[in-house]
Design a protein around this motif. Sequence first.
Motif, short mmCIF file in Angstrom:
data_model
loop_
_atom_site.label_atom_id
_atom_site.label_comp_id
_atom_site.label_asym_id
_atom_site.label_seq_id
_atom_site.Cartn_x
_atom_site.Cartn_y
_atom_site.Cartn_z
N GLY A 330 11.86 -0.41 106.70
CA GLY A 330 11.47 -1.35 105.84
C GLY A 330 10.05 -1.59 105.54
N GLY A 331 9.80 -2.71 104.68
CA GLY A 331 8.36 -2.87 104.38
C GLY A 331 7.84 -1.76 103.50
N GLY A 332 8.37 -0.87 102.66
CA GLY A 332 7.72 -0.15 101.90
C GLY A 332 7.23 1.15 102.55
N ARG A 333 7.81 1.27 103.47
CA ARG A 333 7.10 2.79 104.21
C ARG A 333 8.41 3.41 104.59
NH1 ARG A 333 3.57 1.88 109.04
NH2 ARG A 333 4.01 4.23 109.36
N GLU A 334 8.29 4.59 105.08
CA GLU A 334 9.53 5.52 105.31
C GLU A 334 9.90 5.06 106.52
OE1 GLU A 334 5.86 7.38 107.15
OE2 GLU A 334 6.38 6.66 105.09
N THR A 335 10.96 5.50 107.02
CA THR A 335 11.81 5.35 108.49
C THR A 335 10.91 5.96 109.46
OG1 THR A 335 13.79 4.88 107.47
CG2 THR A 335 13.68 5.28 109.78
N VAL A 336 10.46 5.44 110.58
CA VAL A 336 9.78 6.09 111.70
C VAL A 336 10.91 5.93 113.20
CG1 VAL A 336 8.11 6.22 113.32
CG2 VAL A 336 7.65 5.60 110.86
N ARG A 337 11.12 7.17 113.73
CA ARG A 337 11.90 7.46 114.58
C ARG A 337 11.15 7.54 115.92
NH1 ARG A 337 16.38 11.23 113.96
NH2 ARG A 337 17.69 9.74 114.55
N LEU A 338 11.45 6.56 117.03
CA LEU A 338 10.73 6.92 118.32
C LEU A 338 11.56 7.11 119.59
CD1 LEU A 338 8.17 3.57 117.79
CD2 LEU A 338 7.74 6.26 117.43
N ARG A 339 11.40 7.79 120.26
CA ARG A 339 12.26 7.88 121.52
C ARG A 339 12.04 6.56 122.04
NH1 ARG A 339 10.55 12.22 125.49
NH2 ARG A 339 8.42 11.81 124.88
N ALA A 340 13.31 6.38 122.89
CA ALA A 340 13.32 4.95 123.28
C ALA A 340 14.60 5.08 124.48
CB ALA A 340 13.86 3.98 122.54
N VAL A 341 14.24 3.97 125.53
CA VAL A 341 15.26 3.90 126.51
C VAL A 341 15.90 2.45 126.18
CG1 VAL A 341 15.84 3.62 129.04
CG2 VAL A 341 13.98 5.23 128.01
N ARG A 342 17.14 2.52 126.32
CA ARG A 342 17.74 1.30 125.55
C ARG A 342 19.17 0.97 126.85
NH1 ARG A 342 22.96 0.24 123.32
NH2 ARG A 342 22.61 2.07 122.03
N THR A 343 19.27 -0.08 126.84
CA THR A 343 20.42 -0.80 128.00
C THR A 343 21.01 -1.89 127.24
OG1 THR A 343 19.18 -2.29 129.24
CG2 THR A 343 19.48 -0.03 130.08
N GLY A 344 22.47 -2.19 127.48
CA GLY A 344 23.03 -3.38 126.54
C GLY A 344 23.55 -2.75 125.34
N PRO A 345 24.37 -3.57 124.69
CA PRO A 345 24.99 -3.26 123.36
C PRO A 345 24.03 -2.76 122.32
CG PRO A 345 25.35 -5.45 123.68
CD PRO A 345 24.79 -4.79 125.15
N GLY A 346 24.69 -1.96 121.24
CA GLY A 346 23.85 -1.56 120.12
C GLY A 346 23.44 -2.98 119.42
N LEU A 347 22.22 -2.80 118.71
CA LEU A 347 21.56 -3.84 118.12
C LEU A 347 20.78 -3.69 116.92
CD1 LEU A 347 18.21 -4.78 119.76
CD2 LEU A 347 19.50 -2.75 120.43
#
Length: 429
Positions: A330-347
Motif C-alpha cells: 500500500g501507500g503507492g509503493r511496491e510490496t516488500v516481504r520480510l522474514r518474520a516469526v509469528r504466533t497466533g491466528p492469521g492477520l
Amino acid sequence: MDDTEELLSIGAFARRVGLAPSALRFYDDCGVLRPARVDAVTGYRHYAAGQAARAVRLRRLRAAGLPLVDVAVVLDGPRDAARDVLRAHLERTRRTADEARAVVEGFLREAAGAVERRGAWARARVGGAELASAIRQVAPAVAAGAAREEFPVLGCVLLELIDGELRLVATDRYRLAVRVLRPTVFEGGMRRVLIAAETARSLAEWAVRQVFVDVECEGEREREAEMAGVRLRSGADCREVPAGVGGGGRSGDGAAERFPDYGLVLEGLEAGRHRVIVDRVGLRDAVAGRAGVVSLAVAVEDGDVHGGGDEDGDRDVGGREGGRVLEVAGGGRETVRLRAVRTGPGLRIAFDPAVLVPALEAGVGPDVLLEIASADQPVVVRSADQGSFTMLVMPVRECAADERFDARRADGCDDGMAEAAARGLNTDG
C-alpha cells in the motif's frame, strides 16, 4: 522429553543459563525456546536440564546482537544458511565497531560530581545517556499541530517520580510512549511535572554529555503534584526547566493532572492474540516513504496471504514455520516481504506510516515485536532488548483507495481509531 529428566522452575533455569525470566517468557512467545512443560492450572513454566545448552547458545547469539529471525536460522536451520547469516552479521558488526568504540571511550572520559538536595525537593539520579535516550524515545509521540493547539498538555512530556522509578510519558492520542528508568538514588515522594517537547529535547542534548543526572522536583505534598517545579543537575552544572505548560515546571492550573491517565490505558490492554517478530530497521524502511495507509499481512513464501479469521491457527502446509514472511503493501509503493516469526491466528492490519515509523525508530535492538489484540485496538510495539520501553500505536482501517488517505479524518475512514483513542487516551480528566 524423558519423563525421568530433571525439570527446573523458570527462576532456577534462568539462573543456570544466565537469562532473565522475562527473556525466557519472551523466547517462549517467539517459539525459539519453549518450556518442556507448562502447568495447566498455574501456567508456570518448567524447563528440562537438557535445554540449557540451547538456552546458552541463544543467549550468546543475542548478546552478539543477532536478530531473532537469524537466531532461529542458526539454531534450527540448515548449516549453509546458518553460516551465511553469521557471516552477514559479522560484517555488520565490523562496520559499526569503530563508532561504538568512540562513543564508549568518550563516556569513560567523562567525570562529574554530585550535589545532593533534600527538603521539599524529591530527587532521582539516573545516567545522563540513559535519560537522554529515554526522552528521545518518547518525544516522537508528543502531539503537534491542531491536536496540540486543542490540548496543550499533549505537547508536553510527562515526567513522574513514583514508586522508586522515573517515568517519561508522551501521547498524541494515536500513540502512547512510556519509558521507565530505575534510579540509583531516589529520595522524596511522588512528583508529576509537564515539560514542553522542545525543552525536553534540549535537556536530552545536555544530558547525553553527563555521566549522571540528578532530576530534582519541588513540591512538599504528593497530592499537589501539579505544583512541582523541576531542575536537572550534574555536578555544579544545573538546568532549570521553564515554568508553565509552554515550558514545563510549575503548572498551577493543574495541567499535569489533565494529562491522560496512561496507567488506565496500559491496564486495559487486552492480551495479544497475535505476535509478530521482524527486523526492526527492515520494517521501518519498508513502511517509510509510503503516501497512504500501509497494510501488514503474514504470508507464506508462495505468496498466499493469511487474512484474519483463521481461528484454528496456521494454514501453512507442513507447518513451515521458517517460511513465513510479513508483507508490507500500500501507500503507492511496491510490496516488500520480510522474514518474520509469528504466533497466533492469521492477520492483516493497517497503519498510518506517519504514526508507525516513529514508533519503530524509537525502539532499540535488531528486532521489533508487535503484540496485536485486534485490528481496531492499540498495538504494543516492543523489543526483547528493552522491557522498560512501551509504545502503543493505533491501527487504522484500510481505505478503498490511497487517494482517500489525506481525507481519512473527514470521511470517517478512521472512525474506529478515533473512538478507541478517545476511550483510552481521554484528555477530559
